[in-house]
Design an enzyme around this catalytic site. Structure first.
Site, PDB file in Angstrom:
ATOM      1  N   LYS A   1       0.844  -1.202   0.000  1.00 43.76           N
ATOM      2  CA  LYS A   1       0.000   0.000   0.000  1.00 43.76           C
ATOM      3  C   LYS A   1       0.879   1.252   0.000  1.00 43.76           C
ATOM      4  O   LYS A   1       2.078   1.174   0.300  1.00 43.76           O
ATOM      5  CB  LYS A   1      -0.905  -0.019   1.231  1.00 43.76           C
ATOM      6  CG  LYS A   1      -0.144  -0.010   2.561  1.00 43.76           C
ATOM      7  CD  LYS A   1      -1.048  -0.345   3.741  1.00 43.76           C
ATOM      8  CE  LYS A   1      -0.251  -0.322   5.044  1.00 43.76           C
ATOM      9  NZ  LYS A   1      -1.080  -0.758   6.195  1.00 43.76           N
TER      10      LYS A   1
ATOM     11  N   TYR B   1      15.692  30.455   7.467  1.00 42.34           N
ATOM     12  CA  TYR B   1      14.482  31.143   7.899  1.00 42.34           C
ATOM     13  C   TYR B   1      14.504  31.417   9.405  1.00 42.34           C
ATOM     14  O   TYR B   1      14.870  30.540  10.199  1.00 42.34           O
ATOM     15  CB  TYR B   1      13.243  30.319   7.567  1.00 42.34           C
ATOM     16  CG  TYR B   1      12.834  30.435   6.122  1.00 42.34           C
ATOM     17  CD1 TYR B   1      12.456  31.653   5.573  1.00 42.34           C
ATOM     18  CD2 TYR B   1      12.808  29.306   5.298  1.00 42.34           C
ATOM     19  CE1 TYR B   1      12.082  31.751   4.243  1.00 42.34           C
ATOM     20  CE2 TYR B   1      12.426  29.395   3.974  1.00 42.34           C
ATOM     21  CZ  TYR B   1      12.071  30.626   3.450  1.00 42.34           C
ATOM     22  OH  TYR B   1      11.693  30.720   2.139  1.00 42.34           O
TER      23      TYR B   1
HETATM   24  C1  LIG Z   1      -0.242  -1.674   6.884  1.00 45.38           C
HETATM   25  C2  LIG Z   1      -0.810  -2.969   7.308  1.00 45.38           C
HETATM   26  C3  LIG Z   1       0.009  -4.100   7.438  1.00 45.38           C
HETATM   27  C4  LIG Z   1       1.516  -4.041   7.304  1.00 45.38           C
HETATM   28  O1  LIG Z   1       2.039  -3.592   8.527  1.00 45.38           O
HETATM   29  P1  LIG Z   1       3.612  -3.570   8.798  1.00 45.38           P
HETATM   30  O2  LIG Z   1       3.707  -3.183  10.229  1.00 45.38           O
HETATM   31  O3  LIG Z   1       4.177  -2.543   7.886  1.00 45.38           O
HETATM   32  O4  LIG Z   1       4.122  -4.912   8.502  1.00 45.38           O
HETATM   33  C5  LIG Z   1      -0.586  -5.315   7.708  1.00 45.38           C
HETATM   34  N1  LIG Z   1      -1.924  -5.416   7.889  1.00 45.38           N
HETATM   35  C6  LIG Z   1      -2.739  -4.338   7.809  1.00 45.38           C
HETATM   36  C7  LIG Z   1      -4.188  -4.516   8.035  1.00 45.38           C
HETATM   37  C8  LIG Z   1      -2.209  -3.086   7.542  1.00 45.38           C
HETATM   38  O5  LIG Z   1      -3.017  -2.026   7.499  1.00 45.38           O
END
Ligand SMILES: *Cc1c(COP(=O)(O)O)cnc(C)c1O
Length: 376
Positions: free
Chosen positions: A41, A262
């Site tokens: 994702k 800045y």
């Molecule tokens: C993002 C996510 C993961 C992956 O989590 P990590 O800690 O990056 O391994 C797994 N399951 C769900 C439901 C998630 O939203």
């Protein structure tokens, strides 16, 4: 060949696909006989969903998770037909046809989503695949036990939905000692028992380190594959995948009392050599790293950020280097080896996930290794 302005970017990223694959293999071994699925994702946590997913697919990974339908639609044509892509955030009403037509698998998080999907499948006269998510205690996504009981007994649902996965998500998986892990595991097992024979998935990267009781049939690993610390247990950090470098766009020496950046927040307390780097907060390099909290590295020497981080640039103090060692056009490291994404996150007061997913669009991106390397 056309002029490539990317070669003149203010920063460059190196994404080591061989390290990514090695991490995936290490996680696969850790959770075996369960399968290690790849969570890709948010553009594979900012590292590029297509090169990352292709590399993992070629390394044998066949189950992928994205958050949104649009992410699934982008990824679907890039993977072999037998690869499975689950949509973690589920389906907004009206997205059913797009999801089904593309062969994506929604994670049904609410009773409304579940019954809409069943209804849609019945209308098509086709049993459609889905994952079902239980809320085992995080109170974010997924269904309460009573809703799951209702679904398990609903013939519309059972006749029209082909359940491929029963899942839940841990709130404290990175803390191996948290009581919540065991509480959630028990709640998950009780919910999963309502759907006998359906493969189970509870662990994220942190969960993969919690032992076999948490592995189920599929572990959903994101951050550990990308080199972030996933667990406070020994071995909870795998190989670094990302190196980030910034270009030195200018150097100068400022006199005692001169302000830098800045707000003129940095004041030289002696004549000070300063380098201006071509990376700023618009590149995901957080303003929270200003005032010396963050730094650059050059051949193992720490060069603290002097003053505030600007949008497209920042200034570093070169006092720790001999004069002339670092000049205009040189590169310094922002993320490298032992000075990795978790160190930057700690300095910025956040987590490695946010450092990675903030990495900007302006970097020159170099993919190393992974069976094709730069060509992909
Ligand atoms: C993002 C996510 C993961 C992956 O989590 P990590 O800690 O990056 O391994 C797994 N399951 C769900 C439901 C998630 O939203």
């Amino acid at each position: 060949m056309a002029f490539d302005a990317g070669k003149f970017a203010g920063g460059r990223l190196f994404i080591d696909l061989d390290a990514l694959i090695a991490n995936h293999r290490a996680l696969s071994a850790l959770v075996a006989p369960a399968v290690c699925a790849a969570v890709v994702k948010a553009d594979a946590y900012g590292l590029g969903v297509l090169p990352v997913s292709r590399a993992l697919s070629q390394a044998g990974c066949s189950t992928f998770f994205v958050a949104h339908l649009a992410e699934g639609l982008e990824l679907r044509p890039e993977l072999p037909a037998d690869a499975r892509i689950f949509i973690l955030n589920g389906l907004p009403a009206g997205a059913e046809a797009a999801c089904a037509d593309a062969g994506l698998i929604p994670v049904l998080n609410s009773i409304t989503q579940a019954l809409d999907w069943a209804d849609f499948a019945q209308g098509r006269n086709e049993k459609l695949p889905a994952a079902l998510q239980a809320d085992s205690g995080m109170s974010r996504l997924g269904m309460a036990h009573a809703d799951l009981q209702r679904l398990a007994a609903d013939p519309l649902f059972t006749a029209n939905v082909d359940l491929r996965l029963f899942m839940s998500h841990l709130a404290c998986a990175d803390h191996a000692g948290a009581q919540a892990n065991e509480d959630q595991r028990r709640a998950f097992e009780a919910a999963a028992a309502l759907f006998p024979g359906v493969p189970r998935s509870l662990a994220n990267s942190g969960g993969a380190f919690l032992g076999a009781a948490f592995h189920g049939d599929v572990a959903r690993c994101g951050i550990a594959q990308y080199g972030g610390t996933a667990s406070d247990l020994p071995g909870g950090t795998l190989a670094p995948v990302v190196r980030l470098q910034a270009r030195v766009v200018q150097t100068r020496t400022v006199m005692l009392g001169t302000g830098v950046g800045y707000g003129l927040d940095f004041r030289a307390d002696a004549p000070t050599r300063i380098a201006t780097l071509g990376v700023g907060y618009a590149d995901g390099w957080s303003r929270a790293l200003g005032g010396g909290r963050g730094c650059a590295w050059f051949e193992g020497v720490r060069l603290p950020i002097a003053g505030r981080v600007s949008m497209d640039s920042m200034t570093i103090d070169l006092g720790a280097l001999e004069e002339g060692v670092l000049v205009e056009g040189d590169w310094v490291d922002l993320i490298v080896g032992d000075h990795g994404i978790d160190d930057v996150a700690t300095a910025a007061g956040t987590i490695s996930y946010e450092i990675l997913t903030s990495l900007g669009r302006r970097y020159e991106r170099n993919y190393l290794g992974g069976n094709g390397g730069e060509a992909r």
